[in-house]
Design a protein around this motif. Sequence first.
Motif, PDB file in Angstrom:
ATOM      1  N   HIS A   7     -11.706  -4.894  -2.681  1.00  0.00           N
ATOM      2  CA  HIS A   7     -10.371  -5.223  -3.166  1.00  0.00           C
ATOM      3  C   HIS A   7      -9.276  -4.478  -2.438  1.00  0.00           C
ATOM      4  O   HIS A   7      -8.186  -5.004  -2.257  1.00  0.00           O
ATOM      5  CB  HIS A   7     -10.304  -5.002  -4.677  1.00  0.00           C
ATOM      6  N   VAL A   8      -9.564  -3.258  -1.984  1.00  0.00           N
ATOM      7  CA  VAL A   8      -8.562  -2.505  -1.226  1.00  0.00           C
ATOM      8  C   VAL A   8      -8.259  -3.244   0.074  1.00  0.00           C
ATOM      9  O   VAL A   8      -7.088  -3.450   0.419  1.00  0.00           O
ATOM     10  CB  VAL A   8      -9.043  -1.060  -0.964  1.00  0.00           C
ATOM     11  N   ALA A   9      -9.293  -3.682   0.781  1.00  0.00           N
ATOM     12  CA  ALA A   9      -9.102  -4.404   2.046  1.00  0.00           C
ATOM     13  C   ALA A   9      -8.436  -5.757   1.808  1.00  0.00           C
ATOM     14  O   ALA A   9      -7.556  -6.167   2.577  1.00  0.00           O
ATOM     15  CB  ALA A   9     -10.438  -4.582   2.757  1.00  0.00           C
ATOM     16  N   ASP A  10      -8.856  -6.449   0.745  1.00  0.00           N
ATOM     17  CA  ASP A  10      -8.254  -7.752   0.440  1.00  0.00           C
ATOM     18  C   ASP A  10      -6.766  -7.617   0.171  1.00  0.00           C
ATOM     19  O   ASP A  10      -5.958  -8.405   0.662  1.00  0.00           O
ATOM     20  CB  ASP A  10      -8.940  -8.389  -0.773  1.00  0.00           C
ATOM     21  N   ARG A  11      -6.398  -6.620  -0.631  1.00  0.00           N
ATOM     22  CA  ARG A  11      -4.972  -6.423  -0.948  1.00  0.00           C
ATOM     23  C   ARG A  11      -4.201  -5.951   0.283  1.00  0.00           C
ATOM     24  O   ARG A  11      -3.049  -6.358   0.486  1.00  0.00           O
ATOM     25  CB  ARG A  11      -4.823  -5.455  -2.110  1.00  0.00           C
ATOM     26  N   ALA A  12      -4.813  -5.124   1.127  1.00  0.00           N
ATOM     27  CA  ALA A  12      -4.141  -4.669   2.350  1.00  0.00           C
ATOM     28  C   ALA A  12      -3.840  -5.856   3.254  1.00  0.00           C
ATOM     29  O   ALA A  12      -2.764  -5.929   3.854  1.00  0.00           O
ATOM     30  CB  ALA A  12      -5.005  -3.635   3.066  1.00  0.00           C
ATOM     31  N   ALA A  13      -4.779  -6.797   3.345  1.00  0.00           N
ATOM     32  CA  ALA A  13      -4.574  -7.995   4.163  1.00  0.00           C
ATOM     33  C   ALA A  13      -3.412  -8.827   3.640  1.00  0.00           C
ATOM     34  O   ALA A  13      -2.772  -9.557   4.398  1.00  0.00           O
ATOM     35  CB  ALA A  13      -5.852  -8.834   4.201  1.00  0.00           C
ATOM     36  N   GLN A  14      -3.126  -8.695   2.345  1.00  0.00           N
ATOM     37  CA  GLN A  14      -1.985  -9.403   1.730  1.00  0.00           C
ATOM     38  C   GLN A  14      -0.707  -8.581   1.812  1.00  0.00           C
ATOM     39  O   GLN A  14       0.322  -8.993   1.299  1.00  0.00           O
ATOM     40  CB  GLN A  14      -2.287  -9.694   0.262  1.00  0.00           C
ATOM     41  N   GLY A  15      -0.796  -7.381   2.430  1.00  0.00           N
ATOM     42  CA  GLY A  15       0.368  -6.505   2.535  1.00  0.00           C
ATOM     43  C   GLY A  15       0.670  -5.757   1.236  1.00  0.00           C
ATOM     44  O   GLY A  15       1.797  -5.338   1.011  1.00  0.00           O
ATOM     45  N   ARG A  16      -0.342  -5.572   0.409  1.00  0.00           N
ATOM     46  CA  ARG A  16      -0.142  -4.935  -0.895  1.00  0.00           C
ATOM     47  C   ARG A  16      -0.893  -3.617  -0.972  1.00  0.00           C
ATOM     48  O   ARG A  16      -2.002  -3.477  -0.477  1.00  0.00           O
ATOM     49  CB  ARG A  16      -0.628  -5.868  -1.998  1.00  0.00           C
ATOM     50  N   ALA A  17      -0.272  -2.643  -1.618  1.00  0.00           N
ATOM     51  CA  ALA A  17      -0.913  -1.348  -1.849  1.00  0.00           C
ATOM     52  C   ALA A  17      -1.851  -1.452  -3.048  1.00  0.00           C
ATOM     53  O   ALA A  17      -1.718  -2.339  -3.887  1.00  0.00           O
ATOM     54  CB  ALA A  17       0.143  -0.279  -2.099  1.00  0.00           C
ATOM     55  N   THR A  18      -2.810  -0.530  -3.112  1.00  0.00           N
ATOM     56  CA  THR A  18      -3.765  -0.488  -4.216  1.00  0.00           C
ATOM     57  C   THR A  18      -3.902   0.949  -4.676  1.00  0.00           C
ATOM     58  O   THR A  18      -3.986   1.862  -3.857  1.00  0.00           O
ATOM     59  CB  THR A  18      -5.154  -0.988  -3.764  1.00  0.00           C
ATOM     60  N   ILE A  19      -3.925   1.145  -5.975  1.00  0.00           N
ATOM     61  CA  ILE A  19      -4.196   2.469  -6.531  1.00  0.00           C
ATOM     62  C   ILE A  19      -5.582   2.421  -7.153  1.00  0.00           C
ATOM     63  O   ILE A  19      -5.890   1.525  -7.943  1.00  0.00           O
ATOM     64  CB  ILE A  19      -3.134   2.866  -7.573  1.00  0.00           C
ATOM     65  N   ALA A  20      -6.435   3.374  -6.754  1.00  0.00           N
ATOM     66  CA  ALA A  20      -7.823   3.380  -7.209  1.00  0.00           C
ATOM     67  C   ALA A  20      -8.333   4.813  -7.265  1.00  0.00           C
ATOM     68  O   ALA A  20      -7.694   5.728  -6.748  1.00  0.00           O
ATOM     69  CB  ALA A  20      -8.687   2.555  -6.265  1.00  0.00           C
ATOM     70  N   LEU A  21      -9.489   4.982  -7.879  1.00  0.00           N
ATOM     71  CA  LEU A  21     -10.153   6.277  -7.894  1.00  0.00           C
ATOM     72  C   LEU A  21     -11.039   6.392  -6.672  1.00  0.00           C
ATOM     73  O   LEU A  21     -11.742   5.447  -6.307  1.00  0.00           O
ATOM     74  CB  LEU A  21     -11.009   6.437  -9.153  1.00  0.00           C
ATOM     75  N   ASP A  22     -11.041   7.570  -6.036  1.00  0.00           N
ATOM     76  CA  ASP A  22     -11.956   7.783  -4.917  1.00  0.00           C
ATOM     77  C   ASP A  22     -13.290   8.322  -5.429  1.00  0.00           C
ATOM     78  O   ASP A  22     -13.498   8.429  -6.648  1.00  0.00           O
ATOM     79  CB  ASP A  22     -11.331   8.701  -3.858  1.00  0.00           C
ATOM     80  N   GLU A  23     -14.196   8.647  -4.512  1.00  0.00           N
ATOM     81  CA  GLU A  23     -15.539   9.093  -4.895  1.00  0.00           C
ATOM     82  C   GLU A  23     -15.514  10.374  -5.730  1.00  0.00           C
ATOM     83  O   GLU A  23     -16.433  10.644  -6.502  1.00  0.00           O
ATOM     84  CB  GLU A  23     -16.410   9.313  -3.643  1.00  0.00           C
ATOM     85  N   GLN A  24     -14.476  11.197  -5.587  1.00  0.00           N
ATOM     86  CA  GLN A  24     -14.353  12.427  -6.352  1.00  0.00           C
ATOM     87  C   GLN A  24     -13.594  12.228  -7.673  1.00  0.00           C
ATOM     88  O   GLN A  24     -13.342  13.181  -8.392  1.00  0.00           O
ATOM     89  CB  GLN A  24     -13.644  13.521  -5.525  1.00  0.00           C
ATOM     90  N   GLY A  25     -13.212  10.991  -7.971  1.00  0.00           N
ATOM     91  CA  GLY A  25     -12.508  10.698  -9.207  1.00  0.00           C
ATOM     92  C   GLY A  25     -11.016  10.954  -9.140  1.00  0.00           C
ATOM     93  O   GLY A  25     -10.332  10.961 -10.164  1.00  0.00           O
ATOM     94  N   ARG A  26     -10.482  11.156  -7.939  1.00  0.00           N
ATOM     95  CA  ARG A  26      -9.045  11.391  -7.775  1.00  0.00           C
ATOM     96  C   ARG A  26      -8.311  10.059  -7.638  1.00  0.00           C
ATOM     97  O   ARG A  26      -8.863   9.093  -7.125  1.00  0.00           O
ATOM     98  CB  ARG A  26      -8.784  12.240  -6.538  1.00  0.00           C
ATOM     99  N   VAL A  27      -7.064  10.032  -8.079  1.00  0.00           N
ATOM    100  CA  VAL A  27      -6.243   8.822  -7.974  1.00  0.00           C
ATOM    101  C   VAL A  27      -5.630   8.791  -6.579  1.00  0.00           C
ATOM    102  O   VAL A  27      -4.965   9.744  -6.151  1.00  0.00           O
ATOM    103  CB  VAL A  27      -5.143   8.807  -9.058  1.00  0.00           C
TER     104      VAL A  27
END
Length: 125
Positions: free
Chosen positions: A93-113
Amino acid sequence: MKNVADKVTRFSSELVDAAATEGERENRSARQQLEHWARVGREVSNQRHVARRRVEAALTGRVPLSELSAEEGVVFNAEISVALEESLATGNHVADRAAQGRATIALDEQGRVVKHLPDGTQILL
């Protein structure tokens, strides 16, 4: 009735664990619980009466959710839940949204935003 050998099927460990937990409550093995869920799901999917068509119409946005009965709402919610799980398991979803020119907020592997920008950079929030 023809004797058919069992076929090997793979399930996610999350689903097997959930089946084991639920099966214990229902006095079933994990396998029996998975088979039960599959049969119930098959019957729900096979229903072609008005209620099922209404749920399908709601899933495509042709019928407002407020017009579904409580039972139809349960089926609608189950369909949405499964679709989301499948999408999250298979999509980037991060790549899909980037291709649409949109930012994404998500948790990384360490649980950080983390905010993922369309140019590929990340900002720890």
